[in-house]
Structures are given as structure tokens and as C-alpha cells.
Design an enzyme around this catalytic site. Structure first.
Site, PDB file in Angstrom:
ATOM      1  CE  LYS A  69      43.547  21.261  60.263  1.00 41.28           C
ATOM      2  NZ  LYS A  69      43.626  21.218  58.813  1.00 41.28           N
ATOM      3  CG  ASP A 105      40.926  21.576  56.060  1.00 44.45           C
ATOM      4  OD1 ASP A 105      41.026  22.817  55.998  1.00 44.45           O
ATOM      5  OD2 ASP A 105      41.420  20.893  56.963  1.00 44.45           O
TER       6      ASP A 105
END
Ligand code: ATR
Length: 272
Positions: A69, A105
Site C-alpha cells: 500500500k 479504506d
């Protein structure tokens, strides 16, 4: 699902990846909406090579998971504001050859919370200061919640609090839960492979509290069990996973996501 020369490919990259529930969620969504899309999981060691592959093959949408990420940020063509703030990308959209990195997210957590409680002005105790807590903290800031970030390592809580305008403290500050509206566990405490322990003493929980535990394996963490007993409203961790995928689905396809179909696929996957 009919695959042919017009099928659009989306995927998730990570390592390990064979337990990912993203293919089940996205493919169930494509089927329900009758979209000529397919979603696969790729175990990726070298992110730069994967990015070259995405460009070369014209892969439309990519979910990015552990451990890529952060590393992936340097290889995309543009970063969304959220991804920049949070310092992590979990989504890449291929816009006619330009790769745009974003972070869903944050959206996932906020949608999970706001399905149960309006956050503006609410007193929130956010436990944790890792990657997941970081995504949630920026979302809470945007919703004008009154946030206390509590973490075992104080320096990390301080840094995140500074970036998001929250208050901070170490685990001794958990006591503030007694006078708060929302408690979020964004630590890995509660994970089955961590012994499913608990950080929050039962006596701090009360019936005016909404408890969101981002741990989804097991679904019934000790915190969730305690919260149910104390009469709290509870939000299961899988909801964050679901809603980050819902936002990705909409980005990748331009269609509204069939949320309940994706939820069913996720829950089926979680049950094994
Ligand atoms: P993620 O990206 O999933 O958030 P992470 O970055 O490793 O994972 O963060 C894990 C979080 O869980 C951290 O806030 C960590 O606290 P520290 O910053 O003090 O390490 C917290 N955590 C993990 N195990 C813990 C434990 N046994 N007690 C208290 N906090 C714990």
C-alpha cells in the site's frame, strides 16, 4: 459470467493473497449487475513489475493490499488527496492509461460507522495508530467528530493526532470511553492468531456507546461479545472491508454497487 475479448479485468495485488475475499465480493457484484468484468487475485512480490503489467495489459482497476500500500504510491501517475493525506494507496484506477492511486479504506470505515450513527460532534475514542487507524482518523476529522486517539506507543498517537487535529494519549486514557459515544478498535488485538485478547476492560462499556471493532476474524471478538453484553450498539469489522470494496466497485465500473449481494459473498467467504 461469459468471458470474451471485451471482458474488462480488475484484480487485487498483495502477498500473501490466497485468502483474499475481494474476488468473491467483486465478481458477485459483476454477476448481479450483468457486467462484462472479471476480478482476479495476483500474488505480487515486485510492485514495479506489477505496475508495468497493469499498464501493458490495460487492467482497469486494482485493489492493493499488504504489503504494497505504501510502495505503490511512487509508481502511479497521480495520487488522490485522501491517499496523499493517509500516506497509503489501496486502489488504482486506470484512466485511459493514467494510473490514479486512491484510498477507499477511509470511506469504508466512515460508511460502516455512519450506517449506525451520525458522527458530527460525537465523542470518539479511536484505539490504534497503524495504517488502519490512520485511514479512519482522517475520515473522522472530515466528519467533525471529537476524536481521542489512544495507542500503546504514545509517539505514534501523537503524530497521528497532530495530522488530524485530534487529542491523544496512551492506554491509560481508555477511561474516556465511559463518557464517549463511539469506540473504535483499530488495533490488531482481537485477531484469532493474536489470541483474541481484549484491550478494553468490560466495565468501561455502556449502553450509549457504539462499538466498531475493525477485526473481522473472528467476527465475534472478545470486544464485540463484551459490547453486546453491555448493551452497546455494535458494528462488525467486516463492514469496513465491505464498504471499501463497494467504493472500489463503483470506481472500477461506474455503476452503483449491489451492496447486499457483495455482503452476502463476503460473509460466505468469511464462514469458509
Ligand atoms: P494496521 O496497518 O493493520 O493498522 P499496524 O500498522 O501494524 O497494522 O498497527 C497495529 C496497531 O495495533 C498499532 O496501533 C499497535 O500499537 P503500537 O503502535 O503500540 O505498536 C496496535 N497493537 C498491536 N498489538 C497490540 C497490543 N498487544 N496491545 C496494544 N496495541 C497493540
Amino acid at each position: 459470467m461469459k468471458l470474451n475479448a471485451q471482458t474488462t479485468l480488475c484484480c487485487v495485488i498483495g502477498n500473501p493473497i490466497d485468502h483474499s475475499l475481494s474476488p468473491a465480493m467483486h465478481n458477485a457484484g459483476y454477476k448481479a449487475k450483468d457486467l462484462n468484468y472479471v476480478y482476479l487475485a495476483f500474488r505480487v512480490g515486485n510492485v514495479l513489475d506489477a505496475i508495468k503489467g497493469i499498464r501493458a495489459l490495460g487492467i482497469k482497476g486494482v485493489s492493493v493490499t499488504v504489503p504494497h500500500k505504501i510502495a505503490v504510491m511512487q509508481y502511479v501517475d497521480r495520487l488522490g488527496d485522501r491517499a496523499k493525506q493517509i500516506g497509503a494507496v489501496n486502489t488504482i484506477l486506470n484512466e485511459n492509461g493514467k494510473l490514479v492511486g486512491s484510498n477507499t479504506d477511509c470511506d469504508g470505515a466512515i460508511k460502516a460507522l455512519e450506517g449506525n450513527i451520525a458522527l458530527s460532534g460525537k465523542k470518539v475514542v479511536l484505539v490504534g495508530s497503524g495504517g488502519a487507524a490512520r485511514a479512519i482518523a482522517f475520515g473522522l476529522k472530515e466528519k467533525n467528530a471529537d476524536v481521542l486517539i489512544v495507542n500503546r506507543t504514545l509517539a505514534k498517537a501523537k503524530e497521528l493526532a497532530k495530522a488530524t487535529g485530534a487529542r491523544f494519549g496512551d492506554l491509560s486514557m481508555l477511561d474516556e470511553i465511559k463518557t464517549s459515544d463511539v469506540l473504535i478498535n483499530a488495533t490488531s488485538v482481537g485477531l484469532s492468531n493474536n489470541g483474541n485478547d481484549r484491550l478494553v476492560p468490560e466495565e468501561m462499556l455502556h449502553k450509549n456507546l457504539t462499538v466498531f471493532d475493525i477485526v473481522y476474524n473472528p467476527q465475534e471478538t472478545n470486544l464485540i461479545v463484551d459490547a453486546k453484553e453491555a448493551g452497546c450498539k455494535i458494528i462488525y469489522g467486516y463492514k469496513m472491508l465491505l464498504y471499501q470494496a463497494v467504493t472500489q466497485f463503483e470506481l472500477f465500473t461506474g455503476s452503483t454497487a449491489p451492496v447486499s449481494v457483495m455482503e452476502e459473498a463476503l460473509l460466505k467467504g468469511l464462514r469458509g
